[in-house]
Design an enzyme around this catalytic site. Structure first.
Site, mmCIF file in Angstrom:
data_model
loop_
_atom_site.group_PDB
_atom_site.id
_atom_site.type_symbol
_atom_site.label_atom_id
_atom_site.label_comp_id
_atom_site.label_asym_id
_atom_site.label_seq_id
_atom_site.Cartn_x
_atom_site.Cartn_y
_atom_site.Cartn_z
ATOM 1 N N HIS A 168 43.867 37.491 36.467
ATOM 2 C CA HIS A 168 44.678 38.703 36.675
ATOM 3 C C HIS A 168 46.221 38.328 35.940
ATOM 4 C CE1 HIS A 168 42.081 41.260 38.842
ATOM 5 N NE2 HIS A 168 41.434 40.285 39.343
ATOM 6 N N CYS B 51 39.788 41.035 34.378
ATOM 7 C CA CYS B 51 38.947 40.549 35.154
ATOM 8 C C CYS B 51 37.637 41.266 35.042
ATOM 9 C CB CYS B 51 39.448 40.827 36.650
ATOM 10 S SG CYS B 51 38.548 39.995 37.919
ATOM 11 N N GLU C 6 48.581 40.464 35.877
ATOM 12 C CA GLU C 6 49.581 41.314 36.925
ATOM 13 C C GLU C 6 50.073 40.655 38.049
ATOM 14 O OE1 GLU C 6 46.388 41.711 36.414
ATOM 15 O OE2 GLU C 6 45.554 42.814 38.174
#
Lengths: 206, 224
Positions: free
Chosen positions: B205, B91, B207
């Protein structure tokens, strides 16, 4: 969401969040009783990606702006509980649809976005738990008029409610609890329906 | 993710830059989930000792670079990248890999991938229903060119996979071949992932993108 956190003045969320966040790799929003910057910091550190704020925002709107500046507006979800009034408007409530704020829900939603909320969670107090459908008018009056994503909440009763909320009310996202908790439908079925209606939605795997 | 994958990384140490750039928890947990050991660092020594480095980031470009500058991490990260070891920006972390950003001013980045970070078209200028800025939500990514993902951390990702974005600015690479993945939003084709040799990153993202994102991080950690 700990929906009666403000009512009972409790704040036990961080432990639950820590445990929940361990194995969740999609965005996690946590709400309930968030009153000040320190609360937001604690919840985010515990593993949440976003916080949803209702009561505290109605009492101290500047909390939203401070929080958005400090953590980024993508972290701050403005949560609105809207209840229909006799004159055809909606009033914003707090404490799980218990306490009136005197605020016009539509105007308040727009103001939350102006203050810095990155998303809005709009819940219909009247329809929640009834499985009679979302309050399509309520969502239609907010979603197209704010520059942030609006998540519709409250009342989803059948699969067609989801697509109707997106296509007619222009919701950016839809939520449900009842339908899933009581196994009346599955996320996969809802997504399949949305995809059939050509609504962009991430397809569930497996 | 099956049991075998979890052992795959055998507690390999993955270094994560900790420079006040947002919630590191999710990245740390993702690294643990794939069986590696996260090591959060905020010192030049920590950076130089890394064998795999992740630069996360949430928030404004200027604050991100300031966070690195305050801790004296800009040169160590550049030196790390020059040494050929793998670097992964997430990001804002990916945006900082570039030369400059025009977010709220004109700011210098790490200049590891030539290019500029520019803003998405404002809502007033795009007459498309549902177009909102920032993009907060899922969107699908595709290879920038045929076969672009082969041999990269996206090597096992299916084109069209949906991942989670939160941003209003995106990177415009100077060299087209540095774009790895693209996304379409509001009539704009934007860089969703970039790679220049050992320096790579995702605008989205991983994650926060469920199992497909975890698989990408796992592939990065598997790089020698």
């Amino acid at each position: 969401m700990d929906i009666v956190a403000s009512l009972y003045e409790r704040n036990n969320l961080t432990e639950i969040v820590k445990e929940a966040a361990k194995n969740i790799f999609i965005p996690l929003t946590v709400g309930g009783g968030i009153r000040k910057i320190e609360d937001i910091d604690a919840i985010l550190r515990a593993g949440a990606d976003k916080v949803a704020i209702n009561t505290a925002a109605t009492k101290t709107p500047e909390l939203i702006t401070k929080a958005a500046k400090r953590f980024g507006s993508q972290c701050i979800v403005g949560s609105i509980e809207a209840k229909r009034q006799n004159d055809g408007t909606w009033e914003a409530y707090t404490d799980n649809g218990r306490i009136r704020t005197g605020l016009d829900a539509i105007g308040w939603a727009k103001r939350l976005a102006d203050l810095g909320a990155g998303e809005l969670l709009v819940t219909s107090v009247d329809n929640e738990g009834t499985a009679s459908g979302y309050d399509f008018d309520l969502i239609r009056k907010i979603a197209p008029h704010v520059p942030v994503p609006v998540i519709a909440s409250g009342g989803a009763g059948k699969i067609k409610d989801f697509s109707r909320c997106v296509l007619e009310s222009k919701a950016d996202a839809v939520s449900c609890a009842h339908l899933l908790h009581y196994n009346e439908t599955t996320i996969a079925q809802i997504k399949k329906h949305l995809a059939e209606e050509r609504i962009g939605v991430r397809q569930t795997y497996g | 993710m099956d049991k075998n994958d979890k052992d795959k990384h055998n507690d390999k140490i993955i270094t994560i830059v900790d420079a006040g750039l947002g919630n590191l928890g999710s990245v740390r947990r993702a690294v643990e989930h794939i069986g590696a050991t996260p090591n959060l660092v905020s010192s030049p020594e920590g950076i130089s000792q890394a064998r795999h480095l992740i630069l996360p980031g949430v928030g404004a470009f200027r604050d991100g670079m300031e966070g690195l500058r305050e801790r004296g991490l800009i040169d160590p990260i550049r030196d790390y990248a020059k040494s050929g070891r793998p670097l992964f920006g997430i990001c804002l972390g990916m945006q900082m890999l570039f030369s400059q950003s025009e977010e709220f001013g004109e700011w210098d980045g790490l200049d590891l991938i030539p290019g500029r970070v520019v803003g998405m078209e404002p809502v007033e200028r795009v007459n498309l229903p549902g177009y909102k800025v920032p993009l907060i939500g899922w969107n699908s990514i595709k290879p920038a060119r045929d076969g672009a993902w082969r041999g990269t951390f996206l090597g096992s990702t299916t084109p069209g996979t949906e991942v989670y974005f939160v941003h209003s600015f995106f990177a415009k690479t100077k060299m087209p071949e540095d774009v790895l993945a693209v996304q379409e939003y509001g009539g704009q084709t934007m860089c969703a992932a970039a790679k220049r040799r050992n320096v790579m990153g995702t605008q989205f993202h991983p994650e926060k993108s469920g199992e497909v994102g975890i698989a990408m991080l796992s592939a990065f950690c598997g790089l020698p």
